[in-house]
Scaffold this active site. Structure first.
Site, PDB file in Angstrom:
ATOM      1  N   THR A  79       0.834  -1.193   0.000  1.00 26.36           N
ATOM      2  CA  THR A  79       0.000   0.000   0.000  1.00 26.36           C
ATOM      3  C   THR A  79       0.869   1.243   0.000  1.00 26.36           C
ATOM      4  O   THR A  79       0.545   2.247  -0.640  1.00 26.36           O
ATOM      5  CB  THR A  79      -0.931   0.013   1.220  1.00 26.36           C
ATOM      6  OG1 THR A  79      -1.692  -1.193   1.246  1.00 26.36           O
ATOM      7  CG2 THR A  79      -1.878   1.198   1.172  1.00 26.36           C
ATOM      8  N   HIS A 107       5.914   1.432   9.263  1.00 24.46           N
ATOM      9  CA  HIS A 107       6.075   0.884  10.606  1.00 24.46           C
ATOM     10  C   HIS A 107       6.784   1.868  11.539  1.00 24.46           C
ATOM     11  O   HIS A 107       6.579   3.068  11.473  1.00 24.46           O
ATOM     12  CB  HIS A 107       6.799  -0.464  10.548  1.00 24.46           C
ATOM     13  CG  HIS A 107       6.101  -1.486   9.710  1.00 24.46           C
ATOM     14  ND1 HIS A 107       4.731  -1.664   9.727  1.00 24.46           N
ATOM     15  CD2 HIS A 107       6.574  -2.391   8.814  1.00 24.46           C
ATOM     16  CE1 HIS A 107       4.406  -2.635   8.892  1.00 24.46           C
ATOM     17  NE2 HIS A 107       5.492  -3.089   8.327  1.00 24.46           N
TER      18      HIS A 107
END
Length: 280
Positions: free
Chosen positions: A111, A155
């Site tokens: 994504t 992340h």
């Protein structure tokens, strides 16, 4: 039951209870810990386990065989991918800096990369140059050491990139949210269509609820697998990526996913799909 998800703190937090046999009547899990680029390709090549964590951007290639589980994934606000460059490359952030440059990304079907391509089409004159796929934990060192000109990170890199002497060129999540008013669809849980998807969803949701009710129970498991071992960073990561959409996609979650995949298909970046396949 075989399952594959990343070793990132949000995934290990979500699945800790199920992995450790704490969910009544849930089958025992045989876990493979793998980078998202690996799980994306496992699913697309029909070689994956029954349940996987993949990028929402990879859904168009797998929906014939796998169904979207409406919980357990990663969506949210203020948690989007970042485009990073070496500090001092420019005094002011300028997307034109990426024209013809080498950019490292975590997966060609992530994504993050799909958002990057949608953004770059509007903001980078002439487009970027070479795209290099690297495991996400190798991207910041590659930018720092000059092996690539910029890096697309996800992340816990959101919290640690200054430690590598890097600067943020753009926050793709902020761009997406301002453009759509929707949360950012990052990682999806999928299950093979031969399974009872409602049961998978029930066990996944129970694991999420257990994690919230007993946050201390999963700490050692999470730290054993995290790329960044600093507990404060791990906690920030979990708080950012495990939220209301993890328990239930809901209307806004489904709208975010359908908007992303519709825009990508219109731009010819992903195959067109029947959006009804996203619903249970």
């Amino acid at each position: 039951m075989k399952i594959a998800f990343s070793p990132c703190p949000n995934d290990t937090f979500v699945f800790h209870a199920w992995v450790h046999g704490l969910i009544p009547n849930a089958p025992k899990l045989d876990v493979t810990y793998a980078d998202i680029d690996i799980t994306n390709h496992l699913a697309a090549n029909k070689q994956g386990p029954e349940v996987l964590k993949i990028s929402y951007a990879a859904l168009p290639w797998v929906l014939d065989d796998y169904a979207l589980v409406p919980c357990g994934g990663a969506l949210g606000r203020g948690c989007g991918p970042l485009v990073l460059t070496r500090s001092g490359l420019s005094k002011t952030p300028d997307p034109a800096l990426l024209s013809g440059r080498k950019v490292a990304v975590p997966s060609e079907r992530s994504t993050a990369y799909l958002l990057f391509r949608l953004w770059a089409a509007k903001h980078v004159p002439g487009g970027v140059g070479e795209i290099v796929v690297l495991p996400f934990h190798e991207i910041m060192p590659a930018v720092r050491d000059g092996h690539v000109d910029a890096g697309l990170v996800i992340h816990e890199a959101r919290f640690t990139y200054p430690n590598y002497g890097l600067s943020m060129l753009t926050d793709l999540g902020s761009w997406w949210e301002s453009d759509t008013s929707l949360p950012i669809p990052l990682g999806a849980i999928i299950a093979h269509r031969s399974l009872q998807i409602e049961e998978i969803a029930k066990w996944t949701r129970a694991s999420v609820q257990y994690a919230w009710a007993h946050p201390e129970a999963s700490q050692s498991y999470i730290l054993a697998h995290a790329q960044e071992m600093v507990p404060d960073v791990v906690q920030q990561h979990i708080q950012l990526y495990v939220n209301e959409f993890t328990a239930n996609l809901g209307e806004d979650g489904y709208a975010a996913v359908t908007t992303l995949l519709s825009r990508a298909a219109e731009e010819g970046l992903t195959p067109d799909i029947n959006l009804d396949k996203l619903l249970l």
